[in-house]
Design an enzyme around this catalytic site. Structure first.
Site, PDB file in Angstrom:
ATOM      1  CB  ILE A 155      -0.989   0.032   1.190  1.00 14.18           C
ATOM      2  CG1 ILE A 155      -0.259   0.051   2.540  1.00 14.18           C
ATOM      3  CG2 ILE A 155      -1.957  -1.127   1.129  1.00 14.18           C
ATOM      4  CD1 ILE A 155      -1.190   0.193   3.741  1.00 14.18           C
ATOM      5  CG  ASP A 156       0.016   4.437  -2.607  1.00 14.71           C
ATOM      6  OD1 ASP A 156       0.654   3.598  -3.261  1.00 14.71           O
ATOM      7  OD2 ASP A 156      -0.955   5.062  -3.061  1.00 14.71           O
TER       8      ASP A 156
END
Length: 303
Positions: free
Chosen positions: A119-120
């Site tokens: 995930i970012d």
């Protein structure tokens, strides 16, 4: 710092990758990959041929995980889940990165533990991690075959009146004309991408809507780009929907908290990985984040 220059002594001439396997416990593929990446030095010079024989003093850029005492959200025999805070990287960006989630995972569970998806950095929430090589392989296959149902919470600009399903192909390519070199955008030549959006609550005083996002495909920045494409960008997004000047300031870490709130609406990206549903080894799992996302939203709106 997780990457340290380690001095080693090779008593008997042997192939470089075999020495790393014996000395540092790497698997053969890992040892060969690290050598190819230039992490083995002889007399200060990179030696990147894994089959070459070495002897005497060498140096190796070794990853030694650090901890900031981030406790796991939940743990099982084969895997562990962290509730990652916004701002924490999944993997190091380079050898100067001070800390990332992989540090915490390997510090607590050993070098065979690994992160199975991404995930970012600015996205908070659930990250599924394997504790051994077998579960790593099986969990990664699960993601590849889309046998993993993920849900995200997001606060978006504007009012959404009804649930929507966004089907827009996403293209990820290097764009020399863009300040953000690797851009993701809706484009007819892109890969099929679909995100279901469920409206949870509209906040008229903020002119923002809380939504639940279910990405049915796993493209990079998928939720962010799809919502931007629908003219409801995620609050706090420092890239999509921002001017080139402000993107540069953000990337150069020169954008103040006050400026970011003024430009994007919040001091962080208001996207949170809230739920994972999957089946592993004949057992069903439904894992939910314990983070109060609305409290996080409230904090990020305050100057």
């Amino acid at each position: 710092m997780p990457f340290v220059l380690k001095k080693l002594f090779v008593k008997e001439k042997q192939r470089a990758f075999i020495f790393l396997i014996k000395e540092l416990g790497y698997a053969q593929k890992e040892a060969q990959r690290f050598i190819a990446k230039g992490r083995l030095l002889i007399n200060g010079e990179v030696m990147n041929i894994s089959s070459k024989e070495i002897e005497g003093e060498v140096e190796f850029i070794h990853f030694e995980p650090a901890t900031r005492n981030l406790k796991p959200h939940i743990e099982y025999e084969e895997f562990v889940v962290f509730d990652k805070p916004s701002g924490v990287l999944i993997h190091p960006q380079n050898r100067n990165t001070q800390y990332s989630l992989i540090d915490e995972l390997k510090y607590q569970y050993g070098m065979n533990a690994n992160i199975t998806h991404r995930i970012d950095q600015e996205t908070s929430g659930l990250v599924l991690c394997s504790k051994n090589k077998k579960s790593e392989r099986d969990l990664k296959i699960m993601f590849q075959e889309r046998n993993m149902n993920k849900k995200y919470l997001a606060m978006v600009h504007g009012k959404l009146n009804s649930n929507i399903s966004i089907e827009a192909p996403l293209l990820r390519k290097e764009d020399e004309s863009s300040i953000v070199r690797m851009v993701v955008k809706v484009h007819k030549d892109g890969k099929k991408s679909k995100t279901d959006i469920k409206v949870l609550k509209y906040f008229p005083e903020l002119k923002m809507t809380l939504v639940e996002c279910s990405p049915l495909t796993g493209r990079q920045h998928q939720i962010r780009v799809h919502l931007f494409h629908m003219k409801h960008p995620i609050v706090g997004d420092p890239i999509y929907g921002q001017s080139e000047e402000n993107i540069i300031k953000f990337l150069d870490k020169e954008l103040s908290r006050e400026e970011r709130i003024k430009n994007s609406g919040a001091s962080r990206l208001l996207l949170h990985a809230s739920e994972l549903n999957f089946k592993l080894y004949d057992k069903n799992y439904n894992i939910k984040s314990s983070v109060d996302f609305l409290k996080e939203v409230q904090k990020s709106l305050l100057i």
